[in-house]
Design an enzyme around this catalytic site. Structure first.
Site, mmCIF file in Angstrom:
data_model
loop_
_atom_site.group_PDB
_atom_site.id
_atom_site.type_symbol
_atom_site.label_atom_id
_atom_site.label_comp_id
_atom_site.label_asym_id
_atom_site.label_seq_id
_atom_site.Cartn_x
_atom_site.Cartn_y
_atom_site.Cartn_z
ATOM 1 N N CYS A 2 0.858 -1.193 0.000
ATOM 2 C CA CYS A 2 0.000 0.000 0.000
ATOM 3 C C CYS A 2 0.886 1.232 0.000
ATOM 4 C CB CYS A 2 -0.827 0.109 1.264
ATOM 5 S SG CYS A 2 -1.553 -1.371 1.816
ATOM 6 N N ARG A 28 0.837 2.305 -5.904
ATOM 7 C CA ARG A 28 1.170 1.235 -4.945
ATOM 8 C C ARG A 28 -0.055 0.446 -4.496
ATOM 9 N NH1 ARG A 28 6.072 1.679 -2.478
ATOM 10 N NH2 ARG A 28 5.270 0.513 -0.716
ATOM 11 N N TRP A 75 -3.768 -1.790 -1.004
ATOM 12 C CA TRP A 75 -3.729 -2.978 -1.862
ATOM 13 C C TRP A 75 -3.933 -4.134 -0.885
ATOM 14 C CZ3 TRP A 75 -3.870 -4.033 -6.885
ATOM 15 C CH2 TRP A 75 -3.521 -5.312 -7.313
ATOM 16 N N ASN A 101 1.530 -0.473 6.033
ATOM 17 C CA ASN A 101 1.889 -1.187 4.810
ATOM 18 C C ASN A 101 2.656 -2.428 5.240
ATOM 19 O OD1 ASN A 101 4.568 -0.658 2.444
ATOM 20 N ND2 ASN A 101 2.855 -2.025 2.258
ATOM 21 N N GLY A 102 2.172 -3.597 4.825
ATOM 22 C CA GLY A 102 2.859 -4.831 5.179
ATOM 23 C C GLY A 102 1.870 -5.889 5.628
ATOM 24 N N GLU A 482 7.501 -18.587 -21.884
ATOM 25 C CA GLU A 482 7.320 -17.286 -21.247
ATOM 26 C C GLU A 482 8.306 -16.260 -21.836
ATOM 27 O OE1 GLU A 482 5.127 -15.913 -19.646
ATOM 28 O OE2 GLU A 482 6.057 -14.216 -18.636
ATOM 29 N N LYS A 486 7.182 -12.818 -23.687
ATOM 30 C CA LYS A 486 7.620 -11.482 -23.240
ATOM 31 C C LYS A 486 8.130 -10.665 -24.416
ATOM 32 C CE LYS A 486 6.177 -10.908 -20.039
ATOM 33 N NZ LYS A 486 5.348 -11.851 -19.491
ATOM 34 N N GLU A 489 5.298 -9.659 -26.725
ATOM 35 C CA GLU A 489 4.403 -8.667 -26.122
ATOM 36 C C GLU A 489 4.947 -7.254 -26.166
ATOM 37 O OE1 GLU A 489 2.006 -10.155 -22.255
ATOM 38 O OE2 GLU A 489 4.163 -10.405 -22.097
ATOM 39 N N HIS A 505 10.538 -31.448 -35.387
ATOM 40 C CA HIS A 505 9.354 -31.957 -36.089
ATOM 41 C C HIS A 505 8.678 -30.882 -36.927
ATOM 42 C CE1 HIS A 505 9.420 -35.881 -34.151
ATOM 43 N NE2 HIS A 505 9.818 -35.244 -33.064
ATOM 44 N N LYS A 605 -3.896 -4.919 -19.205
ATOM 45 C CA LYS A 605 -3.367 -5.642 -18.043
ATOM 46 C C LYS A 605 -4.288 -6.793 -17.630
ATOM 47 C CE LYS A 605 -0.434 -6.298 -14.776
ATOM 48 N NZ LYS A 605 0.797 -6.940 -15.192
HETATM 49 N N1 GLU Z 1 -2.168 -5.969 5.448
HETATM 50 C C1 GLU Z 1 -2.781 -4.678 5.320
HETATM 51 C C2 GLU Z 1 -4.169 -4.795 4.709
HETATM 52 O O1 GLU Z 1 -4.548 -5.753 4.121
HETATM 53 C C3 GLU Z 1 -1.906 -3.733 4.508
HETATM 54 C C4 GLU Z 1 -1.792 -4.173 3.091
HETATM 55 C C5 GLU Z 1 -0.462 -3.908 2.390
HETATM 56 O O2 GLU Z 1 0.378 -3.169 2.820
HETATM 57 O O3 GLU Z 1 -0.264 -4.503 1.301
HETATM 58 O O4 GLU Z 1 -4.949 -3.932 4.807
#
Ligand code: GLU
Length: 610
Positions: A2, A28, A75, A101-102, A482, A486, A489, A505, A605
């Site tokens: 995030c 992000r 995210w 974030n994490g 792959e 790439k 693409e 063949h 995407k």
């Molecule tokens: N784990 C937290 C959430 O799901 C933060 C997400 C993240 O930093 O990716 O809200």
């Protein structure tokens, strides 16, 4: 992954500044966002699901009062994108607000304890435990920085957090494995996941290191180190670095394109993905184990990941799986699968319509559905009986790179767990394979570090070539396919990814002197036979490029050009490493041909049309 921001503004309200900062962090994460400010002893929060501009239109972030605040663009990793799960998260009394974030790996245990002690948790996130833990710690100390330091030893996993408390004109931020950067400006102090967040306000930055905590006030920053006992030791503030990036460059971390940034992010993405909790992996694996047929459905790069999984599952678990290209699915399996079959769907976005279409069809036939995706709350997660999330973070470049690596790592872990369940692997072998897998983030780091400049030069030699072969045997067929995808693409070059043994063949008819043939050649059980395929191509004048072990003297002697790679601790996971030079080759081929690799023509995407 995030984006987080904290700011103290010395000239008036901070809300609009925070909103604009979040906008610059939107690359992000963008499934929900929120801002909390503190004014007159009260926290003010606006948050919701959706993109920042849409939420702003509905809620008007800018009316939040106060000169101090925090913001988050999410995210999701734990809990679907929703208003309740959007950050900031608060304590029981709405005195404290936290952005994070994490991933807090032990959040379930922490959550259970908190609830037993009377705390009310209102979201499904891992993050929410943090404000409640700080709430308790503030009964022991009146200092917010000390309270935060006290609870950090309880958190397992990765975090960058920023905390505010309603009555204080200060921010406390700390980090462990997730990025956090301090910005020191003339009209305020900031801390954020990345520099673009505060770039219009200041270019003076200090990167926070792991185990560091910072107390920010309008007067400046007080830096400390925290330890496992929850104590703080004061550090003198490092001299700020003055960054010279434009906002666009800064969003790409100084890289010219998101694709290159994302190739470089693979070690971290893999590390995060390999942290999947054992109970989650076990539950998923049990479903695979309990069904007679495992049928994979995927499209594009994800299909290549499933193809690699066919070899991993067969090699490590003695289980045969059926790989189906999602768009072909409904016709391929029209009558057969039912309750004894499990569909394993792999989709980065979780919205790939071909995959979803096939999954719906097979669900109706009674199949169980399990999914691997990078996107919490996506359509596929609602259809699946069980989901595993890759932890690649948002991938902005259209060509999949880090999401492929993380899909491979997830499938590799599953192959090992399944191997233990089927009895194909002994406990000791399982342990060795998992240890080997955990070495891949570092191996890839060294491949990027040591080979990128060589690949950049190599790409120049092929700038006038209009056709390529990418050949491999066994699991390397998936890597070769792959690699060909790439370069097609993003460099718009015709390339065939082929099983090396099959090339004689038919495809070999195309070869004439100077035709570039790239062999993906790890030193596994297929290596001996591959040499014959190299000789066949050589005899017709092909230019042989080998991606092989640096120890493989025989192949090195036969080749016109070599990209030497380190010895791998397990060859059954070789695509995770061997695809990296191919991604870089495609990237530099695109650049030399003057194409923007982030936005290749005719592609999108997430492919959401049938
Ligand atoms: N784990 C937290 C959430 O799901 C933060 C997400 C993240 O930093 O990716 O809200």
């Amino acid at each position: 992954m995030c984006g987080i921001i904290g700011a103290i503004h010395t000239k008036g309200n901070v809300a609009s500044l925070l909103r604009q900062s979040l906008k610059r962090l939107e690359y992000r994460g963008y499934d929900s966002s929120g801002i909390a400010t503190a004014a007159n002893g009260i926290l003010h929060i606006k948050k919701d699901k959706g993109k920042i501009d849409d939420i702003h239109q509905r809620l008007n972030f800018d009316t939040l009062p106060g000169n101090i605040g925090i913001g988050h663009t999410r995210w999701a990793t734990h809990g679907s994108p929703s208003k309740a799960n959007a950050h900031p998260h608060t304590d029981c009394l709405n005195r404290l607000a936290v952005v994070h974030n994490g991933i807090i790996e032990n959040y379930q245990e922490l959550r259970k304890n908190l609830m037993e002690n009377g705390h009310q948790l209102r979201s499904e996130t891992d993050t929410e435990v943090i404000p409640h833990l700080i709430e308790d710690a503030l009964h022991q100390t009146s200092r917010l920085d000390q309270a935060v330091a006290q609870i950090l030893p309880q958190l397992e996993g990765s975090y960058a957090i920023v905390v505010i408390e309603a009555h204080r004109n200060e921010l406390v931020a700390a980090r462990q494995e997730s990025p956090l950067i301090i910005g020191l400006g003339n009209q305020g102090v900031y801390c954020a996941s990345d520099v673009p967040a505060f770039l219009p306000m200041t270019r003076k930055t200090i990167v926070l290191e792991d185990d560091e905590l910072v107390l920010l006030t309008a007067q400046g920053a007080l830096l400390s180190r925290f330890n496992q006992s929850g104590d703080l030791s004061h550090l003198s503030l490092r001299l700020p670095t003055v960054v010279q990036w434009t906002i666009d460059m800064a969003q790409k971390g100084g890289y010219p394109h998101f694709m290159l940034k994302e190739i470089h992010e693979q070690p971290k993405a893999l590390q995060d993905t390999l942290r999947i909790r054992k109970p989650d992996l076990m539950g998923f694996t049990e479903i695979l184990h309990n069904h007679r047929h495992i049928i994979t459905f995927a499209a594009g790069t994800a299909f290549h990941a499933t193809l690699a999984a066919k070899y991993m599952f067969s090699h490590n678990a003695n289980r045969l799986i059926h790989n189906i290209i999602a768009s072909e699915g409904p016709d391929t399996v029209a009558a057969s699968p039912g309750e004894d079959s499990v569909v394993l769907a792999v989709s980065q976005s979780g919205e790939t319509i071909d995959t979803i279409h096939a999954v719906k069809h097979l669900k109706k036939q009674g199949c169980t559905v399990v999914a691997i995706t990078n996107t919490v709350g996506s359509s596929i997660t609602r259809l699946a009986d069980q989901v595993l999330y890759t932890q690649a973070g948002p991938e902005i470049g259209v060509a999949a790179t880090k999401t492929f690596a993380t899909q491979l790592a997830t499938l590799a872990s599953l192959s090992v767990y399944l191997g233990t369940m089927t009895g194909a692997l002994k406990k000791k072998e399982q342990k060795e394979l998992l240890e080997a897998l955990n070495q891949f983030p570092n191996i890839i780091q060294s491949v990027i570090r040591n080979q990128e400049s060589m690949i950049k030069v190599a790409a120049q030699e092929y700038v006038t070539k209009s056709d390529f072969f990418f050949l491999g045997r066994g699991i390397s067929t998936a890597t070769a396919m792959e690699g060909a995808l790439k370069i097609k693409e993003i460099a718009y070059v015709h390339a065939e990814g082929y099983p090396a043994g099959e090339s004689k063949h038919g495809a070999i008819a195309l070869v004439e002197p100077g035709f570039p043939v790239i062999f993906v050649a790890p030193n596994d059980s297929t290596r001996r036979h591959l040499e014959g395929n190299v000789m066949e191509m050589k005899a017709r004048g092909a230019r042989i490029v080998a991606i092989c072990s640096a120890q493989d003297k025989a192949l090195i002697n036969l080749s016109d050009q070599v990209i030497p790679l380190p010895q791998l601790p397990s060859l059954s996971f070789s695509p995770i490493c061997y695809v990296v030079p191919l991604q870089l080759l495609a990237y530099y081929a695109a650049i030399l041909r003057g194409h923007n690799p982030d936005q290749p023509r005719n592609l999108a995407k997430a492919v959401t049309v049938l």
